[in-house]
Write a protein that holds these residues in place. Structure first.
Motif, PDB file in Angstrom:
ATOM      1  N   ILE A 134       0.815  -1.220   0.000  1.00 21.17           N
ATOM      2  CA  ILE A 134       0.000   0.000   0.000  1.00 21.17           C
ATOM      3  C   ILE A 134       0.844   1.264   0.000  1.00 21.17           C
ATOM      4  CG2 ILE A 134      -2.127  -0.933   0.967  1.00 21.17           C
ATOM      5  CD1 ILE A 134      -1.162  -0.070   3.706  1.00 21.17           C
ATOM      6  N   GLY A 135       2.120   1.134   0.282  1.00 21.34           N
ATOM      7  CA  GLY A 135       3.006   2.283   0.077  1.00 21.34           C
ATOM      8  C   GLY A 135       3.019   3.304   1.201  1.00 21.34           C
ATOM      9  N   ILE A 136       2.440   2.966   2.353  1.00 19.51           N
ATOM     10  CA  ILE A 136       2.442   3.961   3.423  1.00 19.51           C
ATOM     11  C   ILE A 136       3.830   4.099   4.042  1.00 19.51           C
ATOM     12  CG2 ILE A 136       1.525   4.439   5.707  1.00 19.51           C
ATOM     13  CD1 ILE A 136      -1.085   3.392   4.890  1.00 19.51           C
ATOM     14  N   PHE A 137       4.501   2.974   4.214  1.00 22.50           N
ATOM     15  CA  PHE A 137       5.794   3.011   4.892  1.00 22.50           C
ATOM     16  C   PHE A 137       6.967   2.782   3.942  1.00 22.50           C
ATOM     17  CE2 PHE A 137       3.151   1.160   8.527  1.00 22.50           C
ATOM     18  CZ  PHE A 137       2.923   2.403   9.081  1.00 22.50           C
ATOM     19  N   ASP A 138       6.688   2.313   2.752  1.00 27.18           N
ATOM     20  CA  ASP A 138       7.775   1.913   1.866  1.00 27.18           C
ATOM     21  C   ASP A 138       8.219   3.093   1.002  1.00 27.18           C
ATOM     22  OD1 ASP A 138       9.488   0.832   0.078  1.00 27.18           O
ATOM     23  OD2 ASP A 138       8.253  -0.932  -0.370  1.00 27.18           O
ATOM     24  N   PRO A 139       9.432   3.573   1.199  1.00 26.06           N
ATOM     25  CA  PRO A 139       9.872   4.768   0.461  1.00 26.06           C
ATOM     26  C   PRO A 139       9.878   4.545  -1.055  1.00 26.06           C
ATOM     27  CG  PRO A 139      11.694   3.762   1.672  1.00 26.06           C
ATOM     28  CD  PRO A 139      10.451   3.078   2.123  1.00 26.06           C
ATOM     29  N   ASN A 140      10.079   3.315  -1.508  1.00 27.08           N
ATOM     30  CA  ASN A 140      10.070   3.084  -2.956  1.00 27.08           C
ATOM     31  C   ASN A 140       8.728   3.412  -3.573  1.00 27.08           C
ATOM     32  OD1 ASN A 140      12.665   2.108  -2.823  1.00 27.08           O
ATOM     33  ND2 ASN A 140      11.942   0.048  -2.312  1.00 27.08           N
TER      34      ASN A 140
END
Ligand code: HEM
Ligand SMILES: [Cu+2]
Lengths: 602, 227
Positions: free
Chosen positions: A277-283
């Motif tokens: 979901i991209g909340i924590f993943d900087p990529n």
């Protein structure tokens, strides 16, 4: 231990109760026997324990569970220490790479990978499976209702449920280990936990395990808060409660208010892994520092979930074993609440390096505030000891040790909270030593103190004092050897979470490893002492230490419904100057001679 | 330890709720009632904190990627959201009434209101699942790496969808749990367990249902109305 078939335990019933208590007073004679009395044959007894809603049995079940986890985590810790015996810079996989004897490593990176796993599992097991539930769920469950004169906790079924949830969560975590483990560190920082493709299932399992364990913790906390509010026996006002109860109460509030945040954090982390979901993943545009904030918003308060109950035990042991009224009762009680409140405002001190200067200054200042209520407690304990008639049994030795180790832990928190020094010390062995002095030197030492203090009460058997004291010295010396050296290592720049190091550090690392082996031998001795006590120990007296709190008014071990009569509180928990303790030889704990209190001035 | 039995003790023909004795460790029925209520309030506090984390994540990413959030919320149909809001408000009213019914011993009405609440909850889930999630997912408006909607204009729209599905999904799970609990209440009401002297469970579940409702009241404008 749980299925004692010993007739002596049954015979113990009503032992030492006030005259007339065991006949007639209770309508239901069935509940008048020790909670340890077996119910029929072996399997019937097992079934009885597995379905029990008695807080004493659940407390004992928790005790077994956390001690098992402590053993697992301890074995992993020994592996870490043995691996660090040599610097490992050149000869990895050949000599000196200790873990390499069990798992074949072809390269430096692989050896480091194994090390990271061992270290992560050690941390995660110790924090989530051992230390967080340790004192509240085991001793708290057992003694909170007894100490407030209640028959049980407010919601006994929920209590049992929370034990099963704990076991369920533990199964998740352990299966993650069996599948190969995780290498993120116990903090599960992203992107280690979100972007690294390896270990997909393990990380999901481990993090789900933490999520599940959170429910267990919340239910325990909720149960205790309601119990303290609603089930105090007649005559027990808030300020008649033993300080252990105050401590467990403050802890329970933190459990209820902080744990949901780790719940949502771990849930989001699981979604991050499963759906990206991209909340924590900087990529993916996420913010890893947000994860750190979320994580520490729970995990700082959690250090007070660990330490407050420990402080509660110390506040019990000191007055009873030095026969003095506690100094500053209200100050100690309120400082527990103050700590619980401030605990929510300081999480930022774990990520100074990732914050803007203004925020860092704010969090630094707030962190210093915690030291105040903490010091209030320490000074009150020391004042209580002053001129007391101190009895140096194992419980008291551990309590005195706590005053030293915990003070070292707390005081080394101050240079960590100072921004300039923090940047130097952050992520070094100094931090490792700091939190081991607080968590081990604080919580584990206090747990040992409490176990020895209450052992006879819980199981109706005395333990052997001399070997226990030898165990104490092994633990105390081993602990300080293991971790004092790590302060020095940290100041010299040894970073944490590394499998290899420069050769200059070898000597200190080796002292630390020797210390850890001594430490382990101390625990082994304690284990033997306890097992011996259960098998062959003499029967425990109902009030061995001459305590005035309510748990000493029932038999050892307590009967199923806790008390023969509904207790009525007529004195404070520590009024040793004015009241003779119940159920004990009055000569053994003579009241102080009043004239001695005010000697005539010459 | 507890004295809940469904079969009347010999000779005691009073209805269950009058026969009901509190668990042994409580001094009276009132004490038990207070304890249950207090426990549920604490549980509600944990729910608020759980969602606080989601609201926090929403705020952070709204600030970071305002475009993505504006685009994303345009894809939501406010009419469906509003319909669900009305449904939940109505169900809050019926569950509150059912507590009143239990207190008054109006068992017929109690059962009616509980059943009505369950239907509202189910309607909510149907609207959410069939009319919102399903068409969106089939159009590729899925969270995170599953996002495949070809007309997205902002690279961070997957994050918006991630937050949308997390927040509403966790909420919908709560609705589902609520439906199960209220069904359980209905069965117990049918067996005649509740009445003026004993309605702990109705009160507790009622409180829970209200918080589920209140959380939606915050989610609705944040997700559907603000662009
Ligand atoms: C006077 C009280 C205390 C102060 C001022 C204090 C301060 C700090 C600070 C500033 C850090 C961050 C260091 C860094 O990573 O750079 C830290 C780390 C830590 N503290 Fe404390 N602390 C105190 C008491 C405690 C207690 C009572 C516990 C546990 C029972 C504890 C457990 C920890 C842990 C587990 C960490 C490191 C976690 C990690 O990074 O893995 N502290 N402390
Ligand atoms: Cu902290």
């Amino acid at each position: 231990m749980t299925t004692t078939n010993d007739p002596d335990m049954i015979a113990n019933e009503g032992h030492g109760a006030s005259p007339g208590a065991s006949n007639g007073a209770l309508h239901d004679a069935h509940h008048d026997v020790s909670y340890l009395t077996p119910k029929g044959g072996f399997w019937a007894t097992v079934w009885d324990w597995a379905t029990t809603i008695d807080h004493e049995k659940i407390g004992v079940m928790y005790l077994c569970a956390i001690l098992f986890m402590f053993f697992l985590g301890g074995m992993l810790a020994l592996l870490i220490r043995l691996e660090l015996w040599v610097p490992n810079t050149v000869i990895i996989g050949v000599e000196g790479d200790f873990l390499g004897r069990f798992i074949k490593h072809d390269s430096l990176a692989e050896a480091g990978n194994t090390f990271n796993r061992v270290m992560t599992l050690h941390g995660a097991i110790m924090v989530f499976l051992f230390i967080i539930p340790s004192i509240p769920a085991a001793l708290g469950n057992f003694f909170l209702p007894l100490m407030i004169g209640a028959k049980d906790v407010a919601f006994p079924r929920l209590n049992l449920l929370s034990w099963y949830i704990y076991v369920f969560g533990a199964i998740f975590a352990v299966s993650a280990i069996l599948l190969g483990g995780v290498d993120t560190g116990w903090t599960f920082y992203t992107p280690y936990s979100s972007a690294v493709a390896a270990d997909h299932a393990n990380i999901v399992l481990m993090v789900l395990g933490v999520f599940i364990l959170g429910f267990s913790s919340i239910f325990t906390g909720l149960n205790f808060v309601v119990t303290v509010h609603k089930l105090r026996c007649p005559g027990m006002g808030w300020f008649d409660m033993p300080l252990f109860v105050w401590a467990i109460y403050a802890t329970a509030i933190i459990q209820v208010l902080a744990t949901p945040v780790i719940g949502i954090t771990t849930l989001l982390l699981v979604f991050e892994r499963l759906f990206g979901i991209g909340i924590f993943d900087p990529n993916l545009g996420g913010d890893p520092v947000l994860f750190q904030h979320f994580f520490w918003f729970y995990s700082h308060p959690v250090v007070y979930i660990m330490i407050l109950p420990a402080m509660g035990i110390i506040s019990e042991v000191i007055p009873i074993h030095s026969r003095k009224r506690i100094f500053g009762y209200r100050a100690i009680a309120f400082s527990s609440l103050a700590i619980a409140a401030i605990a929510f405002l300081v999480w930022g001190h774990h990520l100074f390096a990732a914050e803007g200067p203004l925020v860092a200054v704010l969090f630094s200042a707030l962190t210093f505030l915690v030291a105040i209520p903490t010091a209030v407690k320490v000074f009150n304990w020391i004042s209580t000891l002053y001129k007391g008639s101190i009895r140096l049994d194992t419980a008291m030795l551990y309590t005195l040790a706590f005053l030293w180790t915990f003070s070292v832990g707390g005081l080394t928190g101050l240079p960590l909270a100072t921004l300039a020094t923090n940047l130097q010390l952050h992520d070094t062995y100094f931090v490792v030593a700091h939190f081991h002095y607080t968590m081990f030197g604080g919580t584990v030492i206090a747990l040992l103190s409490g176990l020895h203090h209450w052992w006879g009460k819980m199981f109706g058997r005395e333990y052997a004092e001399r070997p226990a004291q030898i165990g104490f010295w092994l633990v105390f010396i081993g602990f300080n050897l293991t971790f004092l050296t790590q302060f020095i290592l940290g100041i010299h720049g040894m970073p944490r979470r590394y499998a290899s190091y420069v050769p200059e550090f070898q000597q200190l690392h080796q002292i630390s490893t020797i210390g850890s082996v001594i430490l382990a031998s101390g625990f082994l001795l304690h284990l033997l002492v306890f097992v011996h006590s259960l098998v062959a120990g003499p029967k425990a007296k109902p009030n061995k230490w001459g305590g005035l709190t309510l748990e000493w008014e029932t038999s050892s071990p307590p009967i199923e419904h806790n008390f023969h009569h509904e207790p009525l509180v007529k004195h404070g928990p520590y009024d040793f100057d004015d009241f003779v303790p119940p159920q004990c030889d009055p000569d053994e704990f003579a009241r102080p001679d009043p004239p001695q209190e005010h000697p005539p001035t010459p | 330890m507890s004295s809940i039995t469904s079969t009347p003790a010999s000779g005691d023909t009073r209805p269950y709720h009058e026969r009901y004795k509190p668990a042994d460790h409580f001094r009276s029925r009132d004490d038990e009632f207070d304890a249950v209520k207090f426990g549920v309030w604490l549980l509600l506090a944990t729910e608020v904190l759980l969602f606080a984390g989601l609201f926090c994540a929403y705020a952070v990413f709204r600030m970071l990627y305002p475009e993505a959030f504006a685009n994303g919320s345009h894809h939501l149909n406010w009419k469906l959201g509003a319909a669900n809001t009305v449904i939940l408000l109505l169900s809050s009213f019926t569950i509150a009434t059912s507590i009143h019914n239990a207190q008054k011993g109006q068992i017929g009405w109690l059962k009616f209101n509980l059943a009505f609440t369950v239907l509202c909850g189910a309607a909510f889930l149907v609207i959410k699942g069939v009319f919102e999630y399903y068409p969106k997912l089939s159009a590729g408006k899925a969270p995170g790496i599953f996002f495949s909607y070809p007309f997205a204009t902002d690279p961070y729209e997957p994050i918006w969808w991630g937050i949308y599905y997390c927040a509403t999904g966790v909420h919908a799970t709560h609705v589902f749990v609520g439906i199960c609990l209220i069904t359980w209440l209905f069965i117990r009401a049918h067996k005649g367990h509740f009445g003026p002297t004993h309605y702990n469970a109705v009160e507790g579940v009622g409180l829970y249902w209200h918080i589920v409702d209140v959380i939606w009241i915050f989610l609705f404008p944040l997700l559907y109305l603000i662009h």
